[in-house]
Enzyme design. Structure first.
Site, PDB file in Angstrom:
ATOM      1  N   CYS A   1      33.102  43.817  42.784  1.00 50.06           N
ATOM      2  CA  CYS A   1      33.686  44.866  43.629  1.00 50.06           C
ATOM      3  C   CYS A   1      34.426  45.869  42.747  1.00 50.06           C
ATOM      4  O   CYS A   1      34.554  45.691  41.542  1.00 50.06           O
ATOM      5  CB  CYS A   1      34.621  44.230  44.666  1.00 50.06           C
ATOM      6  SG  CYS A   1      36.249  43.776  43.998  1.00 50.06           S
TER       7      CYS A   1
ATOM      8  N   HIS B   1      40.106  37.193  43.058  1.00 48.84           N
ATOM      9  CA  HIS B   1      38.656  37.244  43.124  1.00 48.84           C
ATOM     10  C   HIS B   1      38.142  36.376  41.964  1.00 48.84           C
ATOM     11  O   HIS B   1      38.902  36.011  41.062  1.00 48.84           O
ATOM     12  CB  HIS B   1      38.188  38.694  43.004  1.00 48.84           C
ATOM     13  CG  HIS B   1      38.162  39.420  44.314  1.00 48.84           C
ATOM     14  ND1 HIS B   1      37.513  40.616  44.505  1.00 48.84           N
ATOM     15  CD2 HIS B   1      38.701  39.100  45.510  1.00 48.84           C
ATOM     16  CE1 HIS B   1      37.654  40.997  45.772  1.00 48.84           C
ATOM     17  NE2 HIS B   1      38.373  40.097  46.400  1.00 48.84           N
TER      18      HIS B   1
END
Lengths: 148, 148
Positions: free
Chosen positions: A80, A53
């Site tokens: 997240c 990510h």
């Protein structure tokens, strides 16, 4: 360095990711005095690596650091749970977020645990993710663990 | 495949890491029917990469997956917040943990969010980490974000 200047670095990373055919999320880790320690972007598509990510890519680029308490994680999108967990575990002191309109991760949880959170609502970040999600809903769902 | 059989794979990974001069934590991701999707170990020392905890290394090794709900993350040590966030974000359904005597991460939080948690209290895992932490306290603190 201001949050507005820091987010520009993350936006540039997101644009790089988009140009590579990837998911347009960028991030950067700065020291408290505004030195760039590392930056990166989501590389799921480019490297076939679901662990990269934007925030973890920036964290990785910064290399081994002994103390993160005075660092600032800057990301184009609300982090997240995976990336929020990174911020919490390593005691990263502050978080600058481009936007949380297209996705809400764990930034309130981080604020509850003492992280200084600065949510900018940057129109460039909103537009990039809105367009990307509309064009690639399956890829986006894959990236956030939403099954069909 | 039983949890006891699954943890053997993670223990082997931890031993590989130790033999390489690294932090002895191993992990593996299995499908619900016991197929190994990927395994890995902490690589902070070996690759100078702080983003590669055992769980993230196993997750990475498993490559892109469309649905994690039926998968099992197996790790020699209670997952830190970073790795707990990974399990939560990707909706990994079950977690098998070697031990939580030397470190307690987010496994209760995961159980509260519906993850099936199986804590084994495996003596091999306890011994490896106890010995490692005693011999390398600074390295261990670096790995879990504890500043001096």
């Amino acid at each position: 360095m201001t949050p507005a200047e820091m987010i520009d670095v993350a936006v540039d990373e997101a644009r790089k990711g988009l140009a590579e055919g990837g998911i347009p999320i960028g991030a950067a880790l700065f020291s408290s005095d505004g030195m760039l320690l590392g930056s990166g972007h989501n590389r799921r598509v480019q490297q076939g690596d679901p662990s990269l990510h934007a925030e973890t890519d920036a964290f990785r680029a910064a290399g081994r650091q002994r103390d993160y308490r005075s660092t600032v994680m800057v990301t184009t999108l609300s982090p997240c749970w995976y990336c929020s967990g990174l911020v919490r575990q390593f005691n990263i002191g502050a978080l600058v977020i481009g936007e949380s309109r297209t996705f809400v991760g764990g930034h309130d949880w981080l604020a509850d645990h003492g992280v200084e959170v600065n949510l900018l609502d940057d129109e460039r970040c909103v537009a990039m993710m809105t367009d990307f999600i509309a064009a690639n809903p399956e890829l986006w769902n894959e990236d956030i663990g939403v099954a069909e």
